[in-house]
Design an enzyme around this catalytic site. Structure first.
Site, PDB file in Angstrom:
ATOM      1  N   GLY A 149       0.761  -1.243   0.000  1.00  0.00           N
ATOM      2  CA  GLY A 149       0.000   0.000   0.000  1.00  0.00           C
ATOM      3  C   GLY A 149       0.790   1.290   0.000  1.00  0.00           C
ATOM      4  O   GLY A 149       0.201   2.364  -0.137  1.00  0.00           O
TER       5      GLY A 149
ATOM      6  N   GLU B 223       4.184  -6.472   1.374  1.00  0.00           N
ATOM      7  CA  GLU B 223       3.628  -6.825   0.060  1.00  0.00           C
ATOM      8  C   GLU B 223       3.472  -5.598  -0.831  1.00  0.00           C
ATOM      9  O   GLU B 223       2.377  -5.276  -1.266  1.00  0.00           O
ATOM     10  CB  GLU B 223       2.242  -7.474   0.237  1.00  0.00           C
ATOM     11  CG  GLU B 223       2.168  -8.603   1.221  1.00  0.00           C
ATOM     12  CD  GLU B 223       0.714  -9.027   1.519  1.00  0.00           C
ATOM     13  OE1 GLU B 223      -0.221  -8.255   1.246  1.00  0.00           O
ATOM     14  OE2 GLU B 223       0.542 -10.138   2.026  1.00  0.00           O
ATOM     15  N   PRO B 224       4.560  -4.889  -1.127  1.00  0.00           N
ATOM     16  CA  PRO B 224       4.406  -3.709  -1.970  1.00  0.00           C
ATOM     17  C   PRO B 224       4.146  -4.089  -3.430  1.00  0.00           C
ATOM     18  O   PRO B 224       4.733  -5.042  -3.939  1.00  0.00           O
ATOM     19  CB  PRO B 224       5.764  -3.001  -1.837  1.00  0.00           C
ATOM     20  CG  PRO B 224       6.723  -4.081  -1.473  1.00  0.00           C
ATOM     21  CD  PRO B 224       5.954  -5.160  -0.759  1.00  0.00           C
TER      22      PRO B 224
ATOM     23  N   ARG C 167       2.577  -1.256  -6.056  1.00  0.00           N
ATOM     24  CA  ARG C 167       2.791   0.043  -6.689  1.00  0.00           C
ATOM     25  C   ARG C 167       4.182   0.616  -6.407  1.00  0.00           C
ATOM     26  O   ARG C 167       4.846   1.125  -7.298  1.00  0.00           O
ATOM     27  CB  ARG C 167       1.726   1.012  -6.160  1.00  0.00           C
ATOM     28  CG  ARG C 167       1.667   2.342  -6.872  1.00  0.00           C
ATOM     29  CD  ARG C 167       0.746   3.310  -6.119  1.00  0.00           C
ATOM     30  NE  ARG C 167      -0.509   2.697  -5.726  1.00  0.00           N
ATOM     31  CZ  ARG C 167      -1.623   2.704  -6.467  1.00  0.00           C
ATOM     32  NH1 ARG C 167      -1.630   3.319  -7.621  1.00  0.00           N
ATOM     33  NH2 ARG C 167      -2.721   2.112  -6.038  1.00  0.00           N
TER      34      ARG C 167
ATOM     35  N   ARG D 219      -6.841   4.111 -14.807  1.00  0.00           N
ATOM     36  CA  ARG D 219      -6.763   4.791 -13.498  1.00  0.00           C
ATOM     37  C   ARG D 219      -7.435   6.170 -13.482  1.00  0.00           C
ATOM     38  O   ARG D 219      -8.161   6.478 -12.537  1.00  0.00           O
ATOM     39  CB  ARG D 219      -5.310   4.866 -13.007  1.00  0.00           C
ATOM     40  CG  ARG D 219      -4.667   3.485 -12.831  1.00  0.00           C
ATOM     41  CD  ARG D 219      -3.347   3.531 -12.087  1.00  0.00           C
ATOM     42  NE  ARG D 219      -3.533   3.983 -10.726  1.00  0.00           N
ATOM     43  CZ  ARG D 219      -3.296   5.207 -10.277  1.00  0.00           C
ATOM     44  NH1 ARG D 219      -2.788   6.121 -11.070  1.00  0.00           N
ATOM     45  NH2 ARG D 219      -3.550   5.515  -9.030  1.00  0.00           N
TER      46      ARG D 219
ATOM     47  N   CYS E 290     -15.757   5.261 -26.764  1.00  0.00           N
ATOM     48  CA  CYS E 290     -17.053   5.931 -26.758  1.00  0.00           C
ATOM     49  C   CYS E 290     -17.625   6.036 -25.358  1.00  0.00           C
ATOM     50  O   CYS E 290     -18.630   5.413 -25.022  1.00  0.00           O
ATOM     51  CB  CYS E 290     -18.005   5.189 -27.669  1.00  0.00           C
ATOM     52  SG  CYS E 290     -17.289   4.977 -29.301  1.00  0.00           S
ATOM     53  N   GLU E 291     -16.973   6.794 -24.509  1.00  0.00           N
ATOM     54  CA  GLU E 291     -17.406   7.057 -23.131  1.00  0.00           C
ATOM     55  C   GLU E 291     -16.843   8.419 -22.770  1.00  0.00           C
ATOM     56  O   GLU E 291     -15.682   8.693 -23.071  1.00  0.00           O
ATOM     57  CB  GLU E 291     -16.757   6.088 -22.141  1.00  0.00           C
ATOM     58  CG  GLU E 291     -17.025   4.641 -22.344  1.00  0.00           C
ATOM     59  CD  GLU E 291     -17.987   4.073 -21.309  1.00  0.00           C
ATOM     60  OE1 GLU E 291     -18.377   4.813 -20.381  1.00  0.00           O
ATOM     61  OE2 GLU E 291     -18.334   2.907 -21.459  1.00  0.00           O
TER      62      GLU E 291
HETATM   63  C1  LIG Z   1      -3.278  -4.871  -3.725  1.00  0.00           C
HETATM   64  C2  LIG Z   1      -2.642  -5.542  -2.571  1.00  0.00           C
HETATM   65  C3  LIG Z   1      -1.309  -5.269  -2.252  1.00  0.00           C
HETATM   66  C4  LIG Z   1      -0.466  -4.249  -2.998  1.00  0.00           C
HETATM   67  O1  LIG Z   1      -0.959  -2.965  -2.907  1.00  0.00           O
HETATM   68  P1  LIG Z   1      -0.047  -1.750  -3.442  1.00  0.00           P
HETATM   69  O2  LIG Z   1      -0.838  -0.566  -3.125  1.00  0.00           O
HETATM   70  O3  LIG Z   1       0.149  -1.943  -4.888  1.00  0.00           O
HETATM   71  O4  LIG Z   1       1.235  -1.816  -2.679  1.00  0.00           O
HETATM   72  C5  LIG Z   1      -0.741  -5.961  -1.219  1.00  0.00           C
HETATM   73  N1  LIG Z   1      -1.450  -6.881  -0.504  1.00  0.00           N
HETATM   74  C6  LIG Z   1      -2.733  -7.165  -0.782  1.00  0.00           C
HETATM   75  C7  LIG Z   1      -3.435  -8.186   0.023  1.00  0.00           C
HETATM   76  C8  LIG Z   1      -3.370  -6.507  -1.816  1.00  0.00           C
HETATM   77  O5  LIG Z   1      -4.655  -6.773  -2.075  1.00  0.00           O
END
Ligand SMILES: *Cc1c(COP(=O)(O)O)cnc(C)c1O
Length: 414
Positions: A224, A258-259, A261, A297, A332-333
């Site tokens: 996140g 768990e990165p 982005r 996005r 077309c949106e």
């Molecule tokens: C989407 C997600 C992530 C990664 O999120 P980022 O914002 O891309 O870092 C990590 N863990 C879980 C469980 C997710 O659903």
């Protein structure tokens, strides 16, 4: 990198990734946690191209997967099974079965019913399922509501009380082995405080589980961490790690992060060519060959991607205009835009626009809407450029339907 040349060689729309930036981001995250045993599990959904995953695998990354398809991508790209975790609120039986057979590190469980399902599948396969429970800390991550996941009104995880009873059940079930505890409160996070509070809440729970002789080994803090699209203030990975380490005081657990982005977002750009300019009344539009099916996005989250321009044919001087424009695609949106109210010189067909920071949730969210082939992807390391995904062809898109239609027509003639 000479984007104009890349656009010429590989055509547009085109995703371009700088692998060196991924290396840098990975090292930054890994180094931040070096005071502890840690595992960085790249969240594949941000960009699941095999060459990108392979690059991260070589750096020592694990994988956070949200479908069995992603688990298979991770394995194919060379991530060892003992570094793969499988999360998600809606795992199907077949996915659970294949994950257990692949012998990955653990499954992140998101409901009591899922835990029972995993137990019965593990029993049937005569396996012990390693699990971790995703706990919803009920803390506001202060990000866009579509990517906020840590409030009880969101579908993710279970509350603390329920988590406790799930761990007790798992401890007593011969086919379950609870080894981790997990939370993930949202994406594009720019404030540290909600993460810190969540980590403290979950660490408290971990203490009480350890007191119940539940042998936790992993503290999985989700992903996140945000990146800079416009003028966001960012969370520094070092401060992030310090906040987590503070919460973990007295707990001997391996940290998993768990990165998604953060690792790939800044590495990528989307190149698109200008097709036309037009005015509807006073409103100026720059129409380009990329659209919301290539990069959703802006349409989905009102996200902003900075736009740079490259004029073709060495046009040194160009007409400046004070008229702000919207950059829009052919779909077309009215939601089909890539940028709104930005300043660009007057452009000609063939000029190239560079949408920055498009490495995450760009290609991985692309679709075929309006029967548009998904773009090509190239990656470079220094001067070395290579194609990592070919542009889809119309044939790719229609083959299956065309065959089915043909079969149907043939069978009618008999
Ligand atoms: C989407 C997600 C992530 C990664 O999120 P980022 O914002 O891309 O870092 C990590 N863990 C879980 C469980 C997710 O659903």
């Amino acid at each position: 990198m000479d984007y104009l040349q890349l656009a010429k060689t590989y055509k547009t729309p085109l995703y371009v990734y700088d692998l060196a930036k991924i290396t840098d981001a990975f090292s930054e995250m890994k180094d931040a946690f070096k005071a502890r045993k840690s595992l960085v599990c790249y969240a594949l959904k941000a960009n699941s191209n095999l060459s990108i995953i392979h690059h991260l695998a070589k750096l020592g990354s694990g994988a956070d997967c949200v479908s069995i398809g992603e688990v298979k991508r991770a394995l194919k790209a060379g991530i060892p099974k003992y570094k793969i975790i499988f999360s998600g609120v809606g795992k199907q039986d077949i996915e659970i079965e294949e994950a257990l057979q692949s012998d990955i590190l653990f499954l992140n469980v998101e409901s009591e019913e899922e835990l029972f399902r995993i137990e019965s599948i593990a029993k049937k396969l005569d396996k012990v399922a390693r699990i971790s429970v995703r706990v919803n800390p009920n803390i506001d991550a202060k990000t866009h509501p579509y990517i906020s996941t840590g409030l009880s009104e969101n579908k993710f995880g279970v509350d603390i009380e329920q988590a406790k009873s799930m761990y007790i059940f798992a401890k007593n079930a011969p086919n379950l082995e609870p080894i981790g505890i997990h939370f993930h409160i949202g994406s594009q996070l720019t404030e540290l405080e909600p993460i810190k509070q969540s980590a403290q809440k979950i660490a408290e729970l971990a203490h009480s589980l350890l007191a119940l002789k539940i042998d936790l080994k992993f503290f999985d803090i989700g992903g996140g961490i945000g990146i800079c699209y416009t003028d966001e203030t960012l969370i520094n990975p070092y401060d992030y790690a310090q906040a987590i380490l503070g919460a973990l005081y007295g707990l001997d657990l391996t940290i998993i992060c768990e990165p998604g982005r953060f690792l790939v977002g800044e590495s990528g750009v989307l190149l698109t060519s200008v097709l036309y300019e037009k005015y509807n009344g006073k409103k100026r539009f720059v129409i380009v060959d990329a659209a919301m099916n290539d990069l959703i996005r802006p349409a989905l989250y009102q996200a902003t991607h900075e736009v740079e321009y490259i004029l073709k044919g060495n046009r040194e001087s160009h007409t400046l205009t004070d008229n702000l424009c919207d950059v829009v695609g052919p779909i077309c949106e009215s939601s089909d835009y890539l940028a709104k109210n930005i300043k660009l010189p007057s452009l000609q067909a063939g000029d190239v626009l560079v949408l920055k920071n498009a490495g995450a949730y760009g290609y991985s969210m692309a679709s075929n809407y309006n029967t548009r082939p998904r773009p090509a992807e190239v990656a470079f390391m220094g001067e070395d450029v290579r194609v990592i995904k070919h542009r889809e062809s119309l044939d790719d898109m229609m083959r299956d339907e065309a065959e089915l239609l043909q079969n149907y027509e043939d069978s009618k003639c008999d």
